[in-house]
Design an enzyme around this catalytic site. Structure first.
Site, short mmCIF file in Angstrom:
data_model
loop_
_atom_site.label_atom_id
_atom_site.label_comp_id
_atom_site.label_asym_id
_atom_site.label_seq_id
_atom_site.Cartn_x
_atom_site.Cartn_y
_atom_site.Cartn_z
N TYR A 171 0.83 -1.21 0.00
CA TYR A 171 0.00 0.00 0.00
C TYR A 171 0.87 1.27 0.00
CZ TYR A 171 -3.49 3.33 1.83
OH TYR A 171 -4.32 4.41 2.03
N LYS A 175 0.90 4.07 -2.95
CA LYS A 175 0.53 5.46 -2.67
C LYS A 175 1.67 6.43 -2.95
CE LYS A 175 -3.79 5.07 -1.40
NZ LYS A 175 -4.83 5.59 -2.31
#
Length: 302
Positions: A171, A175
């Site tokens: 993640y 991002k």
């Protein structure tokens, strides 16, 4: 409401729940016609068997607004193209794209399966790239045809992308990639009247309410709910409106009542020998530079 987005057509991905739903409702309240995208999957990306996009679109229409649901997979070229087509076919134009869709598959790095890495990269990073690509192609064609474009893109990064987050290597990497994509898109598309910015929000959603349960807990009755996703939406609506003219290539942290302009990677202390370093000499110099540099922010979870 001020009607700051009156007449604009806005796409919001991942708009069936959480931040996306809050954004879609906020845009509609400000006069926008909204294309509500959501695949209806679970927290980990597995099929959810329901259509939250249609529920949000119906909520907007029940309040007197205009909205249409789109349930396609925006991490495929076909799905992303159909999303842009839905806006153009239904409303005849597209003004703003809010990339928000995503899910989690958290693991410590040594336990992180390749499939979990690929799935999170796909939905967050590819799921930003493909809608942006198809929307940008439309706006470039409009500009080249001599029609005025005042388009806006708002991408969704995270504090995990800015600082990293323990147990979220996939993640965090996705991002962080969104931040790089935002910078490039802003530079490439500015000539066509397209502004591209990113937010790094903190709010109570399905992805945060369990991982950060104590921080995200709702307050008692009557107190300001600092982690309500609706607190993030006003900035997103403004960035998605024509009123944000001249603001592009920026990243904003936003939560509760706070907005912060993130300044990103900038050159810090530097040493230039003018010739090749010896390894030990380079190391000694690096230690001196680090002593003069600011400490990086702490990784979440440490």
């Amino acid at each position: 409401m001020t009607g700051i987005c009156k007449g604009r057509v806005v796409i919001v991905t991942g708009a069936g729940r959480g931040l996306g739903r809050a954004h879609a409702l906020a845009f509609a309240a400000e006069g926008a016609r909204v294309v509500v995208n959501d695949l209806g999957v679970g927290l980990d990306g597995a099929s959810g068997g329901e259509s939250p996009a249609e529920q949000v679109a119906a909520e907007i229409r029940a309040s007197g607004g205009e909205a249409v649901a789109h349930g396609g997979d925006i991490a495929t070229s076909e799905g992303a193209a159909s999303l842009v087509h839905a806006a153009l076919e239904t409303y005849g134009r597209l003004d703003t794209l809010v990339n928000n869709a995503g899910f989690l598959r958290d693991r410590m790095l040594v336990n992180l399966d390749e499939d979990d890495w690929d799935a999170v990269m796909r939905v967050h990073l590819k799921g930003h790239f493909l809608p942006l690509k198809h929307a940008a192609a439309h706006w470039r064609a409009e500009a080249k045809a001599g029609r005025a474009v005042a388009a806006r893109v708002v991408n969704t990064s995270s504090g995990a992308g800015l600082l990293g987050s323990v147990g979220q290597g996939n993640y965090s990497a996705a991002k962080a990639g969104i931040l790089g994509l935002t910078a490039v898109a802003a530079a490439e598309m500015g000539r066509y009247g397209v502004q591209v910015n990113a937010i790094a929000p903190a709010a109570r959603t399905r992805m945060t309410e369990r991982t950060f349960a104590e921080t995200m807990a709702a307050p008692g009755a009557g107190a300001f709910d600092a982690m309500a996703p609706e607190n993030v939406s006003p900035l997103v609506v403004w960035l998605g409106s024509a009123a944000s003219e001249g603001v592009t290539g920026r990243v904003f942290e936003t939560e509760a009542g706070r907005i912060t302009v993130m300044e990103g990677w900038r050159p810090g202390p530097t040493a230039d020998k003018g010739a090749r370093w010896e390894p030990a000499e380079a190391g000694e110099t690096v230690r001196k530079l680090l002593a003069a540099a600011e400490e990086p922010g702490a990784v979440y979870g440490t």
